[in-house]
Design an enzyme around this catalytic site. Sequence first.
Site, mmCIF file in Angstrom:
data_model
loop_
_atom_site.group_PDB
_atom_site.id
_atom_site.type_symbol
_atom_site.label_atom_id
_atom_site.label_comp_id
_atom_site.label_asym_id
_atom_site.label_seq_id
_atom_site.Cartn_x
_atom_site.Cartn_y
_atom_site.Cartn_z
ATOM 1 N N GLY A 253 0.758 -1.242 0.027
ATOM 2 C CA GLY A 253 -0.021 0.004 0.029
ATOM 3 C C GLY A 253 0.672 1.294 0.045
ATOM 4 O O GLY A 253 0.225 2.356 0.043
ATOM 5 N N ASP A 254 2.102 1.123 0.056
ATOM 6 C CA ASP A 254 2.972 2.207 -0.056
ATOM 7 C C ASP A 254 4.267 1.880 -0.730
ATOM 8 O O ASP A 254 4.431 0.886 -1.633
ATOM 9 C CB ASP A 254 3.480 2.679 1.552
ATOM 10 C CG ASP A 254 3.778 4.247 1.583
ATOM 11 O OD1 ASP A 254 4.440 4.602 0.774
ATOM 12 O OD2 ASP A 254 3.160 4.767 2.615
ATOM 13 N N ASP A 255 5.319 2.723 -0.581
ATOM 14 C CA ASP A 255 6.526 2.256 -1.405
ATOM 15 C C ASP A 255 7.117 0.867 -1.271
ATOM 16 O O ASP A 255 7.366 0.492 -0.239
ATOM 17 C CB ASP A 255 7.627 3.336 -1.250
ATOM 18 C CG ASP A 255 7.100 4.744 -1.427
ATOM 19 O OD1 ASP A 255 6.441 5.109 -2.262
ATOM 20 O OD2 ASP A 255 7.409 5.684 -0.426
ATOM 21 N N SER A 286 2.612 -1.610 -6.700
ATOM 22 C CA SER A 286 2.024 -0.455 -5.525
ATOM 23 C C SER A 286 1.270 0.549 -6.325
ATOM 24 O O SER A 286 2.013 1.367 -6.588
ATOM 25 C CB SER A 286 3.168 -0.036 -5.214
ATOM 26 O OG SER A 286 2.404 0.898 -3.748
#
Length: 443
Positions: A253-255, A286
Amino acid sequence: MGVQATNLVLALLVVAFISFRGAESRKARLLDSFEYSAINCRAHTASLTDFGGVGDGTTSNTKAFKDAIDHLSQFASDGGSQLFVPAGKWLTGSFSLTSHFTLYLHKDAVLLASQDMQEWPVMKPLPSYGRGRDAAAGRYSSLIFGTNLTDVIITGNNGTIDGQGAFWWQNFHKGKLKYTRPYLIEIMFSNSIQISNLTLLNSPSWNVHPVYSSDILVQGITIIAPITSPNTDGINPDSCTNTKIEDCYIVSGDDCVAVKSGWDEYGIAFGMPTKQLVIRRLTCISPYSATIALGSEMSGGIEDVRAEDITAIHTESGIRIKTAVGRGGYVKDIYVKRMTMHTMKWVFWMTGNYGSHADKNYDPNALPVIQGINYRDMVADNVTMAARLEGIAGDPFKEICISNVTIGMAPKAKKVPMDLHRYRGDDERGNSTTMWHATGPRA
């Protein structure tokens, strides 16, 4: 025609910044010299069940882990030790490791992170951050934690660590957390660390966080979290030296990989860069973040990074540099090659106005140095915009070389996929910035 035009502009960028080629080859030789030893054999071994562990998914094993590791720690100077986690579902809160130690998970072993907050000790904020990421106060200890260690291996035959993060994500969104969410694995002030052959699921926040450490290998890790989960970064080397990340699969959900080194005035004062970092053979997904992000907490500096043989699928951006006025520090001597990207919003993104600060005490005169950025041998398709480059007024980003890059635009892509220009503006905190948008001639 659009792809050809984009390639033409990228080729012109190479001519403009050709002086960086010497630095490119010099750094490549340095980073190729890294060597890592094989997994160590240990003279002493024990099973979690020897210390009362119960793998039924409901009984807490926090005490069993602590008792086992405390017992095995006596063998650190006598050939080291290994704790074996058998098949089963092992519910546990946070526990700490010891030196000259291996934690080994059976292929059918699942560590389940406890949802009893009493099993998560609260720690002080990291000194290079000055505060927690979620809240100004402290932070919950990671599920697997260690500090001031040497020769530690966390591995298995693809055993699983499940953070059961939905509990934490809900409380985070509702503003109910007094402290920063725990990570799955955090090792700090340590050296000779190996994290390998595991599946990490549903972390409350970041998955793997080596910090203030050196000689680190992260290899063969599968990381999976819902693409809408908050701050579930994959692997975040932070103020670390001589790190290798390879052969990993990350859905986040992020880098997917976020390279860091401290936040604003705290990171500047701590002054520990991330350097000598190799990232290779990753597959990343992502949709709302980057494949590889450099920053935004980069105030201690990031240098000598080589990334190669990376595949990104349905990811917001390929390589993103994130910084802002007040960060100070630097991102320099970055070398990325052989990257394949499918369905991207941006291939290249540099952000000089990221705007998130630890507090109001940052120095507005602390400007970051972005220099020696080299991207080559890349292919991307179904791209909305080739690049978005946003700089800082009076603080030019220098020596940027983009060469041998082929970008296929999406059917509904921006009409101007590569057009380099600048304009002045203010970021969300009123700091004057110079914005560079790289898109391209009309197709």
